[in-house]
Design a protein around this motif. Structure first.
Motif, PDB file in Angstrom:
ATOM      1  N   VAL A  59      19.009  15.539  -9.153  1.00 46.47           N
ATOM      2  CA  VAL A  59      18.617  14.343  -8.650  1.00 46.47           C
ATOM      3  C   VAL A  59      16.915  14.637  -8.690  1.00 46.47           C
ATOM      4  O   VAL A  59      16.385  15.550  -7.990  1.00 46.47           O
ATOM      5  CB  VAL A  59      18.881  14.000  -7.040  1.00 46.47           C
ATOM      6  N   ASP A  60      16.036  13.627  -9.156  1.00 46.17           N
ATOM      7  CA  ASP A  60      14.742  13.936  -9.383  1.00 46.17           C
ATOM      8  C   ASP A  60      13.922  12.930  -8.270  1.00 46.17           C
ATOM      9  O   ASP A  60      13.979  11.809  -8.587  1.00 46.17           O
ATOM     10  CB  ASP A  60      14.324  13.545 -10.865  1.00 46.17           C
ATOM     11  N   ILE A  61      13.065  13.413  -7.489  1.00 46.43           N
ATOM     12  CA  ILE A  61      12.582  12.885  -6.497  1.00 46.43           C
ATOM     13  C   ILE A  61      10.940  12.951  -6.676  1.00 46.43           C
ATOM     14  O   ILE A  61      10.207  12.745  -5.821  1.00 46.43           O
ATOM     15  CB  ILE A  61      12.890  12.779  -4.974  1.00 46.43           C
ATOM     16  N   SER A  62      10.573  13.357  -7.880  1.00 46.54           N
ATOM     17  CA  SER A  62       9.229  13.849  -7.911  1.00 46.54           C
ATOM     18  C   SER A  62       8.276  12.655  -8.029  1.00 46.54           C
ATOM     19  O   SER A  62       6.938  12.931  -7.814  1.00 46.54           O
ATOM     20  CB  SER A  62       9.158  14.698  -9.333  1.00 46.54           C
ATOM     21  N   ASN A  63       8.559  11.545  -8.206  1.00 45.82           N
ATOM     22  CA  ASN A  63       7.752  10.374  -8.425  1.00 45.82           C
ATOM     23  C   ASN A  63       7.584   9.706  -6.812  1.00 45.82           C
ATOM     24  O   ASN A  63       6.970   8.782  -6.554  1.00 45.82           O
ATOM     25  CB  ASN A  63       8.359   9.382  -9.123  1.00 45.82           C
ATOM     26  N   HIS A  64       8.469  10.292  -5.979  1.00 43.15           N
ATOM     27  CA  HIS A  64       8.222   9.816  -4.616  1.00 43.15           C
ATOM     28  C   HIS A  64       6.644   9.881  -3.945  1.00 43.15           C
ATOM     29  O   HIS A  64       6.157  11.026  -4.138  1.00 43.15           O
ATOM     30  CB  HIS A  64       9.265  10.598  -3.503  1.00 43.15           C
ATOM     31  N   ARG A  65       6.329   8.996  -3.298  1.00 45.59           N
ATOM     32  CA  ARG A  65       5.007   8.985  -2.387  1.00 45.59           C
ATOM     33  C   ARG A  65       5.375   8.555  -1.093  1.00 45.59           C
ATOM     34  O   ARG A  65       5.917   7.150  -0.924  1.00 45.59           O
ATOM     35  CB  ARG A  65       3.977   8.191  -3.145  1.00 45.59           C
ATOM     36  N   ALA A  66       5.183   9.185  -0.067  1.00 51.54           N
ATOM     37  CA  ALA A  66       5.179   8.807   1.275  1.00 51.54           C
ATOM     38  C   ALA A  66       4.658   7.428   1.910  1.00 51.54           C
ATOM     39  O   ALA A  66       3.499   6.978   1.173  1.00 51.54           O
ATOM     40  CB  ALA A  66       4.735   9.800   2.431  1.00 51.54           C
ATOM     41  N   ARG A  67       5.344   6.706   2.520  1.00 53.98           N
ATOM     42  CA  ARG A  67       4.752   5.434   3.128  1.00 53.98           C
ATOM     43  C   ARG A  67       5.125   5.253   4.471  1.00 53.98           C
ATOM     44  O   ARG A  67       6.171   5.742   4.967  1.00 53.98           O
ATOM     45  CB  ARG A  67       5.001   4.219   2.224  1.00 53.98           C
ATOM     46  N   ARG A  68       4.405   4.563   5.125  1.00 55.17           N
ATOM     47  CA  ARG A  68       4.506   4.221   6.655  1.00 55.17           C
ATOM     48  C   ARG A  68       5.301   3.205   6.981  1.00 55.17           C
ATOM     49  O   ARG A  68       5.297   1.779   6.148  1.00 55.17           O
ATOM     50  CB  ARG A  68       3.140   4.276   7.385  1.00 55.17           C
ATOM     51  N   ILE A  69       6.357   3.082   7.698  1.00 50.76           N
ATOM     52  CA  ILE A  69       7.072   1.959   8.052  1.00 50.76           C
ATOM     53  C   ILE A  69       6.090   0.791   8.432  1.00 50.76           C
ATOM     54  O   ILE A  69       5.276   0.945   9.181  1.00 50.76           O
ATOM     55  CB  ILE A  69       8.157   2.230   9.007  1.00 50.76           C
ATOM     56  N   ASN A  70       6.671  -0.478   8.159  1.00 47.80           N
ATOM     57  CA  ASN A  70       5.914  -1.508   8.600  1.00 47.80           C
ATOM     58  C   ASN A  70       6.827  -2.617   8.702  1.00 47.80           C
ATOM     59  O   ASN A  70       7.881  -2.544   8.175  1.00 47.80           O
ATOM     60  CB  ASN A  70       4.652  -1.957   7.877  1.00 47.80           C
ATOM     61  N   ASP A  71       6.328  -3.956   9.347  1.00 47.17           N
ATOM     62  CA  ASP A  71       7.459  -5.078   9.295  1.00 47.17           C
ATOM     63  C   ASP A  71       7.780  -5.707   8.037  1.00 47.17           C
ATOM     64  O   ASP A  71       8.844  -6.013   7.870  1.00 47.17           O
ATOM     65  CB  ASP A  71       6.680  -6.254  10.380  1.00 47.17           C
ATOM     66  N   GLU A  72       6.938  -5.341   7.033  1.00 47.20           N
ATOM     67  CA  GLU A  72       7.325  -6.046   5.675  1.00 47.20           C
ATOM     68  C   GLU A  72       8.586  -5.184   5.313  1.00 47.20           C
ATOM     69  O   GLU A  72       9.572  -5.683   4.456  1.00 47.20           O
ATOM     70  CB  GLU A  72       6.168  -6.149   4.842  1.00 47.20           C
ATOM     71  N   LEU A  73       8.417  -3.877   5.103  1.00 51.57           N
ATOM     72  CA  LEU A  73       9.980  -3.115   4.693  1.00 51.57           C
ATOM     73  C   LEU A  73      10.826  -3.353   5.485  1.00 51.57           C
ATOM     74  O   LEU A  73      11.838  -3.411   4.999  1.00 51.57           O
ATOM     75  CB  LEU A  73       9.242  -1.711   4.912  1.00 51.57           C
ATOM     76  N   MET A  74      10.590  -3.523   7.019  1.00 54.22           N
ATOM     77  CA  MET A  74      11.640  -3.776   7.794  1.00 54.22           C
ATOM     78  C   MET A  74      12.611  -5.159   7.310  1.00 54.22           C
ATOM     79  O   MET A  74      13.835  -5.139   7.429  1.00 54.22           O
ATOM     80  CB  MET A  74      11.205  -3.727   9.237  1.00 54.22           C
ATOM     81  N   ALA A  75      11.728  -6.060   7.309  1.00 52.57           N
ATOM     82  CA  ALA A  75      12.269  -7.305   6.906  1.00 52.57           C
ATOM     83  C   ALA A  75      12.876  -7.290   5.478  1.00 52.57           C
ATOM     84  O   ALA A  75      14.113  -8.289   5.551  1.00 52.57           O
ATOM     85  CB  ALA A  75      11.126  -8.391   6.887  1.00 52.57           C
ATOM     86  N   ASP A  76      12.469  -6.563   4.559  1.00 57.57           N
ATOM     87  CA  ASP A  76      13.129  -6.647   3.491  1.00 57.57           C
ATOM     88  C   ASP A  76      14.432  -5.973   3.428  1.00 57.57           C
ATOM     89  O   ASP A  76      15.242  -6.217   2.270  1.00 57.57           O
ATOM     90  CB  ASP A  76      12.346  -6.077   2.327  1.00 57.57           C
ATOM     91  N   ALA A  77      14.799  -5.190   4.171  1.00 57.27           N
ATOM     92  CA  ALA A  77      15.936  -4.236   4.253  1.00 57.27           C
ATOM     93  C   ALA A  77      17.024  -4.933   4.757  1.00 57.27           C
ATOM     94  O   ALA A  77      16.828  -5.575   5.965  1.00 57.27           O
ATOM     95  CB  ALA A  77      15.636  -2.926   4.721  1.00 57.27           C
ATOM     96  N   ASP A  78      18.552  -4.674   4.307  1.00 53.80           N
ATOM     97  CA  ASP A  78      19.723  -5.283   4.835  1.00 53.80           C
ATOM     98  C   ASP A  78      20.045  -4.255   6.086  1.00 53.80           C
ATOM     99  O   ASP A  78      20.478  -4.580   7.140  1.00 53.80           O
ATOM    100  CB  ASP A  78      20.692  -5.270   3.900  1.00 53.80           C
TER     101      ASP A  78
END
Length: 147
Positions: A59-78
């Motif tokens: 499993v390759d996660i080498s392209n991962h970049r951290a991001r801080r939670i925000n309302d837009e991310l929350m709204a987009d998720a089920d």
């Protein structure tokens, strides 16, 4: 693409990127998976031990970049899936309009279980954490039989 899962941890460099990678490997392209952190430093790479442990599982996660939670991310998720009960409670306080879709990873089965933060630990601790996350994602996947 159907279901959207958002995994949350503290810094978005250990647990939630591992959960994102493992869930993507387990679910394939049937769902959308992402991650974020409660206190993430934007753009930070996944921890070296997390990269190594997942690489052992192809499993390759080498392209991962951290991001801080925000309302837009929350709204987009089920489903917003934090690693601990404390993170779940904090997310419900900070984002009250999303309370109905926040549920701790260790709370999808019959147990209430927190995923311990491996940050700063040995590679063996990361390996144990990845194994625990993988088992919990199997339980999570069983809750979505049509996915």
């Amino acid at each position: 693409m159907g279901l959207k899962l958002l995994f949350i941890c503290t810094g978005n460099t250990c647990r939630s990127p591992m959960a994102e990678g493992l869930a993507r490997a387990m679910f394939g392209n049937t769902i959308q998976v992402s991650s974020a952190g409660m206190e993430a430093w934007e753009g930070k790479n996944a921890s070296p031990h997390a990269l190594d442990i997942l690489k052992e599982q192809n499993v390759d996660i080498s392209n991962h970049r951290a991001r801080r939670i925000n309302d837009e991310l929350m709204a987009d998720a089920d489903w917003i899936i934090p690693m601990t009960q404390a993170q779940e409670e904090a997310l419900k306080r900070f984002f009250p309009r999303h309370v109905h879709k926040i549920r701790c990873l260790g709370d999808w089965g019959n147990q209430k279980q927190d995923v311990r933060d491996p940050w700063g630990g040995s590679i063996e601790i990361y390996r144990q954490t990845a194994q625990e996350i993988n088992e919990l994602i199997k339980v999570l996947k069983s809750q979505f039989p049509n996915v």
